[in-house]
Design a protein around this motif. Structure first.
Motif, PDB file in Angstrom:
ATOM      1  N   TYR A  35      -6.704 -39.244  89.040  1.00 37.74           N
ATOM      2  CA  TYR A  35      -6.529 -39.359  90.481  1.00 37.74           C
ATOM      3  C   TYR A  35      -6.389 -40.787  91.010  1.00 37.74           C
ATOM      4  O   TYR A  35      -6.174 -40.970  92.213  1.00 37.74           O
ATOM      5  CB  TYR A  35      -7.657 -38.634  91.231  1.00 37.74           C
ATOM      6  N   LEU A  36      -6.469 -41.797  90.168  1.00 39.40           N
ATOM      7  CA  LEU A  36      -6.164 -43.158  90.620  1.00 39.40           C
ATOM      8  C   LEU A  36      -4.678 -43.409  90.373  1.00 39.40           C
ATOM      9  O   LEU A  36      -4.280 -44.119  89.457  1.00 39.40           O
ATOM     10  CB  LEU A  36      -7.041 -44.184  89.891  1.00 39.40           C
ATOM     11  N   PHE A 159      -6.317 -45.770  97.885  1.00 38.63           N
ATOM     12  CA  PHE A 159      -6.186 -44.453  98.506  1.00 38.63           C
ATOM     13  C   PHE A 159      -5.489 -44.567  99.856  1.00 38.63           C
ATOM     14  O   PHE A 159      -5.793 -45.450 100.662  1.00 38.63           O
ATOM     15  CB  PHE A 159      -7.553 -43.807  98.699  1.00 38.63           C
ATOM     16  N   GLY A 160      -4.563 -43.649 100.101  1.00 42.16           N
ATOM     17  CA  GLY A 160      -3.898 -43.574 101.388  1.00 42.16           C
ATOM     18  C   GLY A 160      -4.647 -42.636 102.313  1.00 42.16           C
ATOM     19  O   GLY A 160      -5.776 -42.222 102.041  1.00 42.16           O
ATOM     20  N   LYS A 170      -7.563 -33.543 102.525  1.00 41.04           N
ATOM     21  CA  LYS A 170      -8.070 -34.838 102.987  1.00 41.04           C
ATOM     22  C   LYS A 170      -9.576 -34.764 103.236  1.00 41.04           C
ATOM     23  O   LYS A 170     -10.319 -35.665 102.833  1.00 41.04           O
ATOM     24  CB  LYS A 170      -7.344 -35.262 104.260  1.00 41.04           C
ATOM     25  N   ARG A 171     -10.049 -33.712 103.890  1.00 39.77           N
ATOM     26  CA  ARG A 171     -11.484 -33.580 104.175  1.00 39.77           C
ATOM     27  C   ARG A 171     -12.282 -33.540 102.886  1.00 39.77           C
ATOM     28  O   ARG A 171     -13.322 -34.211 102.758  1.00 39.77           O
ATOM     29  CB  ARG A 171     -11.748 -32.326 105.008  1.00 39.77           C
ATOM     30  N   CYS A 209       2.993 -40.203  96.322  1.00 39.51           N
ATOM     31  CA  CYS A 209       2.579 -38.780  96.334  1.00 39.51           C
ATOM     32  C   CYS A 209       2.196 -38.324  97.732  1.00 39.51           C
ATOM     33  O   CYS A 209       1.063 -37.897  97.981  1.00 39.51           O
ATOM     34  CB  CYS A 209       1.448 -38.536  95.346  1.00 39.51           C
ATOM     35  N   ARG A 210       3.152 -38.461  98.669  1.00 37.89           N
ATOM     36  CA  ARG A 210       3.007 -37.949 100.033  1.00 37.89           C
ATOM     37  C   ARG A 210       1.797 -38.549 100.757  1.00 37.89           C
ATOM     38  O   ARG A 210       1.115 -37.880 101.515  1.00 37.89           O
ATOM     39  CB  ARG A 210       2.920 -36.429 100.010  1.00 37.89           C
ATOM     40  N   GLY A 211       1.564 -39.809 100.512  1.00 37.92           N
ATOM     41  CA  GLY A 211       0.484 -40.488 101.206  1.00 37.92           C
ATOM     42  C   GLY A 211      -0.849 -40.432 100.508  1.00 37.92           C
ATOM     43  O   GLY A 211      -1.850 -40.929 101.045  1.00 37.92           O
ATOM     44  N   TYR A 212      -0.890 -39.857  99.301  1.00 39.61           N
ATOM     45  CA  TYR A 212      -2.149 -39.833  98.555  1.00 39.61           C
ATOM     46  C   TYR A 212      -2.625 -41.255  98.295  1.00 39.61           C
ATOM     47  O   TYR A 212      -3.808 -41.575  98.428  1.00 39.61           O
ATOM     48  CB  TYR A 212      -1.962 -39.088  97.238  1.00 39.61           C
TER      49      TYR A 212
END
Length: 222
Positions: A35-36, A159-160, A170-171, A209-212
């Motif tokens: 996830y990084l 992180f975005g 996001k939450r 990745c779409r703002g990830y």
């Protein structure tokens, strides 16, 4: 506004990071690779010139230092972290890969000076998923940009705001990250734009990745 914890002294910050990563550092690289996102893109974009020096701010376990050293074998390479526990892991990793040419030290990213490595500045500086762990992240950006030599570049990935992903994701992600004192920075884009304008730097930004994840490069004129 992103919720950032109170600013601590260097000693308090070091102890906090040691508490969080005293045991996690042993599995950090195995878990974070999922996830990084964007770290390898950052490393591929460093592209130093002959003799250019590279600095990593917040080198953690040394994963990136090893990857950078392998990709750019003729380049002077430096890194520092505030966590002494993480630095123990970094040093073992560098020794295991026979990378004695990489120099590491313990330092606070909000207060560091290039002279601690005997240098006046660096041609390349990168910060990978570190700013979101530092309450006074603006001070880190000020230090980093001031440490760039003419023609130098600062590369950032973190992180975005997950703005193109489902709200529930996001939450969940932000709540989980908060357990590890990680707080994605909503003001990152505007802050970088302000620094770039004030210091005469060229700024490039992108979403991953779409703002990830958020990716940025700041370049000083040669």
């Amino acid at each position: 506004m992103s919720a950032q914890p109170e600013i601590k002294s260097s000693a308090q910050a070091a102890e906090a990071m040691n508490r969080i990563y005293r045991y996690q550092r042993y599995i950090y690289d195995l878990t974070r690779k999922y996830y990084l996102l964007g770290r390898d893109r950052l490393i591929a974009s460093i592209k130093p010139g002959a003799g250019d020096a590279i600095l990593e701010i917040g080198c953690g376990t040394g994963r990136n230092l090893v990857a950078v050293a392998r990709r750019y074998p003729a380049t002077p390479l430096y890194g520092f972290d505030i966590s002494t526990a993480m630095l123990e892991t970094t040093k073992r990793s560098l020794a295991r890969h026979n990378l004695g040419r990489v120099t590491v030290a313990q330092a606070d990213a909000t207060r560091f000076e290039p002279t601690m490595f005997g240098r006046q500045g660096f041609e390349r500086i990168y910060i990978s998923y570190t700013l979101s762990m530092i309450p006074d992240w603006r001070a880190v950006l000020e230090r980093a940009t001031s440490s760039l030599k003419p023609g130098g570049r600062l590369l950032i990935v973190d992180f975005g705001q997950q703005d193109e992903l489902p709200a529930w994701f996001k939450r969940f992600l932000f709540a989980w990250l908060a357990h590890y004192q990680v707080h994605p920075i909503a003001e990152m884009g505007p802050a970088l734009a302000e620094i770039a304008e004030r210091k005469g730097l060229r700024l490039r930004t992108d979403k991953i990745c779409r703002g990830y994840a958020f990716y940025a490069e700041l370049e000083r004129a040669g």
